[in-house]
Scaffold this motif. Structure first.
Motif, PDB file in Angstrom:
ATOM      1  N   ASP A  56       0.752  -1.184  -0.160  1.00 51.71           N
ATOM      2  CA  ASP A  56      -0.116  -0.061   0.020  1.00 51.71           C
ATOM      3  C   ASP A  56       0.891   1.399   0.054  1.00 51.71           C
ATOM      4  O   ASP A  56       0.745   2.123   0.679  1.00 51.71           O
ATOM      5  N   HIS A  57       2.157   1.274  -0.784  1.00 50.70           N
ATOM      6  CA  HIS A  57       2.828   2.387  -1.128  1.00 50.70           C
ATOM      7  C   HIS A  57       3.157   2.474  -2.330  1.00 50.70           C
ATOM      8  O   HIS A  57       3.957   1.411  -2.954  1.00 50.70           O
ATOM      9  N   HIS A  58       2.919   3.621  -2.933  1.00 54.28           N
ATOM     10  CA  HIS A  58       3.025   3.480  -4.502  1.00 54.28           C
ATOM     11  C   HIS A  58       3.968   4.461  -5.033  1.00 54.28           C
ATOM     12  O   HIS A  58       4.149   5.663  -4.753  1.00 54.28           O
ATOM     13  N   SER A  73       7.956   9.393  -2.644  1.00 55.21           N
ATOM     14  CA  SER A  73       7.770  10.270  -1.557  1.00 55.21           C
ATOM     15  C   SER A  73       6.577   9.640  -0.905  1.00 55.21           C
ATOM     16  O   SER A  73       5.826   8.970  -1.516  1.00 55.21           O
ATOM     17  N   THR A  74       6.462  10.162   0.265  1.00 54.03           N
ATOM     18  CA  THR A  74       5.267   9.561   1.046  1.00 54.03           C
ATOM     19  C   THR A  74       4.379  10.823   1.207  1.00 54.03           C
ATOM     20  O   THR A  74       4.776  11.737   2.067  1.00 54.03           O
ATOM     21  N   HIS A  75       3.252  10.757   0.508  1.00 49.62           N
ATOM     22  CA  HIS A  75       2.342  12.136   0.404  1.00 49.62           C
ATOM     23  C   HIS A  75       1.876  12.396   1.742  1.00 49.62           C
ATOM     24  O   HIS A  75       1.878  13.529   2.172  1.00 49.62           O
ATOM     25  N   ASP A  76       1.414  11.472   2.511  1.00 46.56           N
ATOM     26  CA  ASP A  76       0.920  11.520   3.591  1.00 46.56           C
ATOM     27  C   ASP A  76       1.607  12.299   4.884  1.00 46.56           C
ATOM     28  O   ASP A  76       1.486  12.910   5.636  1.00 46.56           O
TER      29      ASP A  76
END
Ligand code: H2B
Length: 95
Positions: A56-58, A73-76
C-alpha cells in the motif's frame, strides 16, 4: 502514519540504497531505469506494481519505451519516509 525522515536517520537510511537522487524542489527521491525494450520495462513495472499494491505504498512514475523514471515520496508525510526506502529496495531487487 509514517514519519518523514530527517537528520541522521535519514542519511543512514538513504545510504542503504544506491543510485537514488534527491528531487530538486521537493522532498522525494528519484531513479531512472533503462531496459532492453518495452516488454522488459513493462515486466519490471508489473512486478513493482504488485509489490507496491501489497505494501500500500505507490510510486510516481513514467515510462517511455524502454525507460522508466520513478519518484518516491510519502504523500501523507510530505516527504521521504522509511516506506520509500523499503520500496526503493524492492525496486532495485526486481530491476
Ligand atoms: C489510503 C492509502 O493507504 C494511502 O493513500 C497510501 C497509498 N499509497 C501511498 N503511496 C505513497 N507514495 N504515499 C502515500 O502517502 C500513500 N498513501
Amino acid at each position: 502514519m509514517t514519519a518523514k525522515l530527517a537528520g541522521k536517520a535519514r542519511s543512514q537510511a538513504l545510504a542503504t540504497i544506491k543510485g537514488w537522487k534527491k528531487v530538486r524542489g521537493r522532498d522525494a527521491i528519484q531513479k531512472s531505469f533503462r531496459f532492453a525494450d518495452f516488454n522488459e520495462a513493462w515486466g519490471f513495472m508489473t512486478r513493482v506494481a504488485m509489490a507496491a499494491e501489497k505494501a500500500d505504498h505507490h510510486p510516481e512514475w513514467s515510462n517511455v519505451y524502454n525507460k522508466v523514471e520513478i519518484v518516491l515520496s510519502t504523500h501523507d508525510a510530505g516527504g521521504v519516509s522509511l516506506k520509500d526506502v523499503a520500496l526503493a529496495r524492492v525496486i532495485d531487487a526486481v530491476a
